[in-house]
Scaffold this active site. Sequence first.
Site, short mmCIF file in Angstrom:
data_model
loop_
_atom_site.label_atom_id
_atom_site.label_comp_id
_atom_site.label_asym_id
_atom_site.label_seq_id
_atom_site.Cartn_x
_atom_site.Cartn_y
_atom_site.Cartn_z
CB VAL A 73 -3.41 -0.71 -2.97
CG1 VAL A 73 -4.61 -0.03 -3.04
CG2 VAL A 73 -3.64 -2.23 -2.83
CG PHE A 96 -1.98 -1.06 1.19
CD1 PHE A 96 -3.02 -0.94 1.03
CD2 PHE A 96 -1.44 -2.09 1.92
CE1 PHE A 96 -4.02 -1.85 0.98
CE2 PHE A 96 -2.46 -3.37 2.18
CZ PHE A 96 -3.78 -3.07 1.68
CG ASP A 97 1.35 5.78 -1.72
OD1 ASP A 97 2.39 5.87 -1.45
OD2 ASP A 97 0.38 6.71 -2.00
CE LYS A 98 2.99 8.71 5.09
NZ LYS A 98 1.90 9.72 5.01
CB THR A 99 0.19 10.18 0.73
OG1 THR A 99 1.29 10.40 1.56
CG2 THR A 99 -0.68 11.59 0.75
#
Length: 821
Positions: A702, A500-503
């Site tokens: 994602v 997963f990307d964070k932002t």
Amino acid sequence: MGKFLRIDLPILLPDVSDAADACVERLIAALRDQQGIEEVHIHTEGDGAPGQLCVHYDPDTLPLARIRELVAAAGATITERFGHGLWQVEGITHQRRAQTVADHLRALPGVLEAEASAAGTVRVEFDRQQVAESEIREALAQLGVHPRHEAGEPVHKHDEDSDHQHGGIFGANTELIFALICGGLLTTGFAMEKLLAPPGWLPLACYFGAYFFGGFYTIREAFQNLKLKRFEIDTLMLVAAAGAAALGAWAEGALLLFLFSLGHSLEHYAMGRAKRAIEALAELAPETARVRRDGEVREIGVQELVLGDVVLVRPNERLPADGFVVSGETSVNQAPVTGESVPVDKRPVPDRAQASARPDLLDAAYRVFAGTINGAGAIEIAVTKRASESALARVVKMVSEAETRKSPTQRFTDRFERIFVPAVLATAVLLLFAWVVVDEPFRDSFYRAMAVLVAASPCALAIATPSAILSGVARAARGGVLIKGGAPLEKLGSLDALAFDKTGTLTEGRPRITDVLPAPGVDETELLATAVAVEALSDHPLARAIAQDGVERLGGATLPVASGLRSLTGKGVVAQVEGESVEIGKAEMFGSDGMPALTEPVATAVEQLRAEGRTTMAVRRAGRDLGVIGLMDTPRATARPALERLRAIGINRMIMISGDNQRVADAVAKHVGLDEAWGDLMPEDKVEAIRKLRDTTEVAMVGDGVNDAPAMAHATVGIAMGAAGSDVALETADVALMADDLSHLPFAVELSRRTRAIIRQNLFISLGIVALLVPATILGLGIGPAVAAHEGSTLVVVFNALRLLAYRERRFEPDGFERRH
């Protein structure tokens, strides 16, 4: 690799004259990352000729339509020379017919790729220099296939009339009625023969009639196949029926044609259910809209709406266009497009001019989509997209296109059929000469050979995977998830890990300023004013946060003028403010690439904020450190429950990858319930992280579909969130969650797993029946029982696949019990 494509760069990127331009490099990188691409390079002929982009690709793994999407996402186009047709058609009633149509189109000069689906969608990629679209349509007409409309357009009354016209003498049900007439004539002839003593010609006339009506569509299909030098199931059935007639077994031959035509027509009916599930999406948007023009309200067709039109929407009406609210407050049911179960509150934009300039950056509270349902309040919306470009129209078009994209299992079954059918024919030829070895008349050997031909025809196998893929893609779209074809649908269910990307993915993507720490001797106003002036020029989420929150904190103070913004990807930005150089970015940007390090007070402030889980942006102007700004992005409320559900369905490894420092990454990961967090990653580091994960497991990436595109391309599956409001996300991703809501991801993964399970069941049924029938017919089973079992297995496979349309999501409640939604 099967094909290569060569495109002049001036066509791809009209504003780029140099093949070494960074835009060309980004385009090459975006394509080279894709599975199915063997090589991408620049080809030059010399003598000042324009450079050409040469793409070597495997059309089975990566169709040209997908290359087109990726090129569009990179800001280029290939539509000048290479045409793209996507039509909903009448005249394709089953998978074998679809395959015949596709093969016929591929044989046309200039057609690069052609695919057709049993649900009546045809996709063609062609070279306009060699073939015109009108010639392709004419070739379809010769096959009895008639395009009704472009995929994604609404289905109106005239399309239904077209259905009747092109279906046959009895409309769309002609094939079924012919099959029933065949059965009636067969029953009449057989009853007269067994129960009465009519003249011999009378039962024979009934059998002749049964042959005509039962073989009408079969003969047409067989004729088209033979023109393509293909010997398919339809031809086998005709040969077997003709053989039965030659042996005097008229009743048995008529029974064969009756069961085969009945099976075809029922298959057509069943696949029509999946087809209607797609068309129902296209019918969500209303046909007309009330628009305010020249001071008065008029009702016009949605196709006549232009950008900037103000549309009036009454309570409980469907919205006719994509846009933003300019007057009135309401809540909108967005489930038809995004799958969100709770209506979303909407209010007018504060600045209409700014909203019109950048509608893609608007908050969800202002944006609306065609096909969604207004609540109790009357509103007025400004149109931002034409009807053919709305999120709904694009989803319908992409879902229709997805129907024609083959999955790995379907490619395997196609290869298997290419080997299996000739083997069956060879076996049948050998059995014709069984009378030489076995003491039996030639009549019995011939009959046995015909029975084996019928039994071994891979009819159910041909539809086993396409029917499941079609139903799965349609069900996903209804739930607000766009899956671009069979390959990503199957791969999604094979995942072992998610990155997963964070932002904007695990967090809201709307960071807020939490701290402003000026350097010694620097005024807070100077620090904020400089940062706001520069960041107002950028679209990055952190930049927007500084620009918006900073203006509020400054309270109307005059801002300096900034210009010449240049982004240092993954690090920060540089610009000019009143003739002075300004650098804003991570602490790591300073002290590298010839840029002096931060002064000790500012570096200490950075460490202090990072220890508290803040994202930091240091500001320097004219070589003087002004200070540091701390921001925090709120974790999504839906993130932890979604991750828990993913664990419950078997995704055991989930990693957050972020460009933020490790401490910020750890803080967010802990909040949402992740065990692994990889911070301090540049975009190229994210790509390398995905590569490492793919070496050991099947992993999906994602993200938001924009900054994460390279990492998505390297993942097994790229998944973009919030795609309803982002053209780039729709183009880039393999799977797009239309709502900006992570809770739809477990639904997509579990639906994919269910689809894979049904595909395996269908393959077991189709191959199992063949494995049972072939030895049974060799040992004496008649043609009638063989074709009954054969067609029965086809119908079982189709209806098994259609169960996916009724799939309900599983959820695990805190009490541990399973619920379905």
